[in-house]
Design an enzyme around this catalytic site. Structure first.
Site, PDB file in Angstrom:
ATOM      1  N   LYS A 152      -0.910  -4.254  -3.236  1.00 24.57           N
ATOM      2  CA  LYS A 152      -2.161  -3.610  -2.830  1.00 24.57           C
ATOM      3  C   LYS A 152      -2.204  -2.197  -3.399  1.00 24.57           C
ATOM      4  O   LYS A 152      -1.507  -1.304  -2.918  1.00 24.57           O
ATOM      5  CB  LYS A 152      -2.292  -3.566  -1.308  1.00 24.57           C
ATOM      6  N   SER A 178       0.810  -1.208   0.000  1.00 28.98           N
ATOM      7  CA  SER A 178       0.000   0.000   0.000  1.00 28.98           C
ATOM      8  C   SER A 178       0.852   1.271   0.000  1.00 28.98           C
ATOM      9  O   SER A 178       1.481   1.590  -0.998  1.00 28.98           O
ATOM     10  CB  SER A 178      -0.960  -0.040   1.192  1.00 28.98           C
ATOM     11  N   ASP A 210      10.008   5.631 -10.212  1.00 29.67           N
ATOM     12  CA  ASP A 210       9.577   6.372 -11.396  1.00 29.67           C
ATOM     13  C   ASP A 210      10.381   7.650 -11.594  1.00 29.67           C
ATOM     14  O   ASP A 210      10.665   8.048 -12.735  1.00 29.67           O
ATOM     15  CB  ASP A 210       8.088   6.716 -11.292  1.00 29.67           C
TER      16      ASP A 210
END
Length: 756
Positions: free
Chosen positions: A528, A503, A514
Site C-alpha cells: 500500500k 502503509s 534505503d
C-alpha cells in the site's frame, strides 16, 4: 487446520460497513462509539428465553436531508482533482462498478441472492451515479430490502433443516465454502442445496467436537436466529454508509466514507485512548456481555466486574432512568456506557455464573480516561545462545502493532498524548540501559497509521535526512524527513515484516533499507503506497454537531527516498522467510482498481551501510539453523498445509474422513507437546488445546476464551526468535571480520556500533 467456514460466515466478515455496526460476535471496546442513540429494537420476550423475538427496524425508502447533503458532499470531493489523487467521473461506467461493489458488500459469498434477484436489480445498474448526485438513494434501499428478505428466508430454511433427517455423513459429498467466484444461484432450489451442505457442515463440526444432537440443534438454531437478528437491526445509516462506500471504494481501495458514529470510532482507534469504564464488550445471544477488563480502568479498579458478566440496563449519573438494553445493538449499548471523564454510569449486571433471569447487581462507576495498553508498543529481551567462540547475544525486541497518534492531543500540545514514536523512544532508552546487543522492530501485521509517526519513528534511527517522498494529485513532489539531530538507537537494527505490514510500516521499513541502517527480514509487505487524509464533511457547513460524517480520502502517493514506490510491489526483505499468504490472495495486488507501481527520481540520502556482502553469509547461517529448529519447521509445515487446503475451496462431509483429519491433527499436536517438553518448553495447556470446537466466538465462555488467547500469546514465536538470531549473526560476523565490516559499514558514515 482444515477450512470449515460456514456459508454465512462470509456475510459476517465481508459487508464491513454494514456489519461493523451490527455485532455478530466480534468484540467491541466499550467506549469506542460516538453519540448515543435510542435503541430501535425493543425485546418482546423476557430475559432467559432462548430466542428473543424482535421488532424489525423499519428502513426508510428515501434518505434523510443530512444523508442527501452528505452524498452530494462526497461526490464533490471524489470528483475534484484538487482533493482526490485519482478522481473519476461519476458516469454510467462508474455506476456499473458501484453496482457490482454494492452487491459484493451485501452478499459477497453469493449465499442469499439468486440470479433472478440480480437480474431484477440490473435496472438500477446505470442509475446509481444519479442517485449519488441527487441524493435520492431509493435504489440502494430497494436492493437492501430484498437482500434482508432473502436473509430471513435463508435463516428460516436453515432452522427448518435442523428438524429434518439430513445428518448422515457416510457419503462422499463436499461443502463448497468459497463462492466468491461462483455464479449467482439459479433459483431458490439451488440455494436450498447450498445451505443444506452448509448446515450439515456446521452440525458435523459440533459433532466432531463431542456435542450431542440436542445441544447441536439448540446451538445452531440460536446461531441462525442471531444471524437474522443482526441484519434486522441494521438502520438506514448503515445502508447509507455501505452504499456510499460502493462509490468511494470504486475510486480506489483505500477511500472510505464514515458516518459520524463510525468516524468517531476510527479516530478513537488511532488515539489508543478513550473515556469510559475500560471494558471490552461483546454480543452474546441477545445481551451484551463483558469479554475483557482493560487493566487500570474504572471497571478493573472497582473489582466488581469480570468476563462473562452481562449488562442488562444502563443509567446515567446518580439518578438517570435505568434503560433496559437487552436486545439492543452493541454499538447502542456502548454509546450509553461510554462518556466524559468524571461522569457516573450505573450498570445493572447479571453475573456470568447465574441465569439470565436472576436479579442483577447494581454497579456504579466513574468514567475515566483509559489507555489501550495492549495495542501500544511493547518490548522484551531475547537471549541468543553462544555460537562457537562467540558469546551469547541479548537482542531487544519492540513489537509495534500500529503507527498510532492522538491527533487531537498533539494539536492541543498535551504532555501525555499517545504516540507510537514517543513510546518506542522510551522503550529504546530502557533497552539501552539493559545493554542489549541489537534491536528487532517487529512490524508484522502492522497495517500502518499516521504518516507523521512513520517519519518521526525513522528519525529515531537516522541522523536527519529525507524519509519519504509524497506526490500529490497535480504531480508536485514534496520530501518529508527527519529534521532533528541525534539518534535514539545507533546500534544493530533489524525490521521484521510480513504480508500484513502495510502503509506506514512500509515507509519505515523502506527507509531503513534505503539508508542501509538495518536488515529487513520476513515476507514481502502488503504493497500500500498511498496516503489518505480524513476530510470532515461538517467543516463546510460549520455544524456544531456532527451530521454528515467524514471521508478517508486518498490524496497522494508515497515513494521511497530511492525513488521506487511500495505500491503493489511492497518492501522486499533482505532475508526472506517462507511466504505464508500468496500475493494473489492478500495484499494491494488483489485489488482490481489499485494504483500501479511506478518510480520517480531518487533524493540524496546518507548510506549508513551496504548489507549485500553480508547477506549470503546470513542466509547460509539462517538455513542451517532452521533445519534444526523444530518450531520453525513446524510453522513452515503448517503454512504449506494451510495454503494447500485453502486452494481446495471445499471440504469433505464424510464423518470418517473428517474424523481421521481431526485425529491426525490431534496426534500432531500431542507429538509437538511431547517434543517441547524434551526441549524444556512446557507450555500452558491452554495455549495448545485441541483445535476446532465448532463454536463461534460469541458462543464460547468468555473468561475461558480470553484465558486461551492470553496463553496463546506466550507460545513460541519461531519467526521472531529467528529474526533475533539473524541480527545476532550479523553482529558476530561484523565483529569477527574487519574486512567484511569495512565493506558493510563505512566508518565515515556509521551511525553507531554494529561492530566493536
Amino acid at each position: 487446520m482444515k477450512f470449515q467456514t460456514p456459508l454465512y460466515a462470509f456475510l459476517l466478515t465481508a459487508p464491513l460497513a454494514l456489519l461493523a455496526r451490527a455485532d455478530n460476535g466480534a468484540p467491541s471496546t466499550a467506549e469506542t462509539t460516538a453519540q448515543a442513540q435510542t435503541a430501535q429494537v425493543p425485546t418482546k420476550a423476557k430475559r432467559g428465553d432462548t430466542t428473543l423475538l424482535k421488532e424489525r427496524v423499519a428502513l426508510p425508502t428515501t434518505p434523510t436531508a443530512d444523508q442527501t447533503t452528505a452524498a452530494k458532499l462526497v461526490y464533490g470531493l471524489l470528483s475534484d482533482s484538487r482533493y482526490a489523487y485519482r478522481p473519476r467521473a461519476l458516469d454510467d461506467a462508474l455506476s456499473a462498478d458501484m453496482y457490482t461493489r454494492y452487491l459484493e458488500s451485501l452478499d459477497g459469498g453469493k449465499q442469499f441472492l439468486t440470479a433472478a434477484d440480480v437480474a431484477r436489480f440490473d435496472t438500477h445498474k446505470l442509475k446509481l451515479d444519479d442517485a449519488i448526485k441527487s441524493g435520492n438513494l431509493a435504489p440502494a434501499y430497494a436492493i437492501f430490502s430484498t437482500y434482508r428478505q432473502r436473509v430471513d428466508e435463508r435463516v428460516a430454511h436453515a432452522r427448518a433443516l435442523l428438524k429434518q433427517d439430513i445428518f448422515d455423513f457416510t457419503g462422499n459429498d463436499r461443502f463448497e465454502y468459497d463462492r466468491e467466484d461462483a455464479p449467482w444461484a439459479a433459483d431458490q432450489a439451488a440455494l436450498d442445496t447450498l445451505w443444506k451442505q452448509s448446515v450439515r457442515n456446521d452440525w458435523l463440526r459440533l459433532k466432531l467436537a463431542g456435542k450431542q444432537p440436542a445441544d447441536i440443534r439448540k446451538t445452531l438454531d440460536k446461531r441462525y436466529a442471531n444471524l437474522s437478528d443482526s441484519i434486522s437491526e441494521l438502520k438506514g445509516e448503515d445502508v447509507f454508509q455501505t452504499f456510499v462506500n460502493s462509490y468511494a471504494n470504486a475510486i480506489d481501495p483505500h477511500t472510505d466514507y464514515f458516518t459520524p458514529r463510525s468516524a468517531d470510532n476510527f479516530n478513537l482507534s488511532m488515539s489508543l485512548s478513550l473515556e469510559g469504564i475500560g471494558a471490552v464488550l461483546q454480543k452474546q445471544d441477545d445481551v451484551v456481555a463483558i469479554r475483557e477488563i482493560v487493566p487500570g480502568g474504572p471497571a478493573g479498579k472497582s473489582e466488581k466486574l469480570k468476563p462473562g458478566d452481562r449488562v442488562v440496563a444502563v443509567g446515567q449519573g446518580d439518578s438517570g432512568a435505568m434503560e433496559d438494553v437487552v436486545g439492543w445493538r452493541i454499538d447502542d449499548v456502548v454509546a450509553k456506557i461510554r462518556g466524559a471523564k468524571g461522569t457516573k454510569v450505573r450498570l445493572d449486571v447479571i453475573p456470568a455464573e447465574v441465569g439470565l433471569d436472576s436479579k442483577p447487581n447494581r454497579v456504579v462507576l466513574v468514567r475515566d480516561k483509559v489507555r489501550l495498553e495492549d495495542q501500544a508498543a511493547k518490548s522484551k529481551v531475547l537471549t541468543i545462545p553462544a555460537a562457537g567462540d562467540a558469546p551469547a547475544k541479548r537482542i531487544g525486541v519492540i513489537e509495534l502493532p500500529g503507527f498510532y497518534q492522538d491527533f487531537e492531543g498533539r494539536r492541543l500540545n498535551k504532555d501525555d498524548y499517545a504516540s507510537a514514536t514517543r513510546d518506542v523512544a522510551k522503550l529504546l532508552t530502557q533497552l539501552r540501559a539493559d545493554k542489549v546487543d541489537g534491536v528487532v522492530l517487529d512490524l508484522r501485521n502492522n497495517g500502518g497509521g499516521s504518516l507523521t509517526e512513520a517519519i518521526e519513528l525513522t528519525g529515531l534511527f537516522i541522523d536527519r535526512g529525507p524519509v519519504v517522498q509524497v506526490r500529490e494529485s497535480g504531480g508536485r513532489v514534496s520530501v518529508e524527513g527527519d529534521s532533528d539531530t541525534g539518534i535514539a538507537w545507533e546500534g544493530p537494527l533489524a525490521v521484521l515484516i510480513n504480508r500484513g505490514s502495510a502503509s506506514a510500516s512500509e515507509i519505515f521499513a523502506g527507509a531503513i533499507q534505503d539508508y542501509g541502517r538495518g536488515i529487513v527480514i520476513g515476507e514481502t509487505s502488503f504493497g500500500k503506497g498511498t496516503v489518505q487524509n480524513l476530510v470532515d464533511l461538517d467543516r463546510w457547513p460549520a455544524n456544531e454537531k456532527a451530521r454528515f460524517g467524514q471521508v478517508k480520502l486518498t490524496i497522494a502517493q508515497f515513494f521511497r527516498v530511492s525513488g521506487g514506490s511500495t505500491q503493489n510491489k511492497g518492501v522486499v526483505p533482505d532475508v526472506s522467510f517462507p511466504v505464508s499468504v500468496d500475493a494473489s490472495e492478500y495484499g494491494e495486488s488483489t485489488y482490481d482498481n489499485a494504483l500501479p507501481w511506478t518510480r520517480i527520481a531518487a533524493v540524496p540520502h546518507t548510506s549508513y551501510g551496504n548489507f549485500a556482502p553480508l547477506l549470503p553469509k546470513l542466509e547460509a547461517l539462517h538455513g542451517s539453523r532452521i533445519a534444526a529448529d523444530k518450531e520453525f519447521q513446524w510453522w513452515s509445515d503448517d503454512v504449506a498445509q494451510f495454503r494447500e487446503e485453502r486452494a481446495e475451496k471445499s471440504i469433505s462431509l464424510n464423518e470418517v474422513a473428517r474424523r481421521a483429519e481431526r485425529d491426525s491433527e490431534d496426534a500432531k499436536r500431542k507429538q509437538r507437546q511431547e517434543a517441547r517438553k524434551t526441549l524444556g518448553l512446557d507450555l500452558d495447556p491452554l495455549a495448545d488445546e485441541a483445535g476446532d470446537d465448532g463454536l463461534q466466538a460469541s458462543e464460547r465462555d468468555f473468561a475461558k476464551d480470553v484465558a486461551r488467547e492470553k496463553a496463546a500469546e506466550k507460545r513460541p514465536d519461531p519467526l521472531l526468535r529467528e529474526s533475533a538470531a539473524i541480527l545476532a549473526d550479523a553482529v558476530r560476523l561484523l565483529n569477527n571480520d574487519r574486512q567484511l565490516s569495512a565493506q558493510v559499514l563505512p566508518t565515515a558514515v556509521q551511525p553507531g556500533h554494529w561492530a566493536d
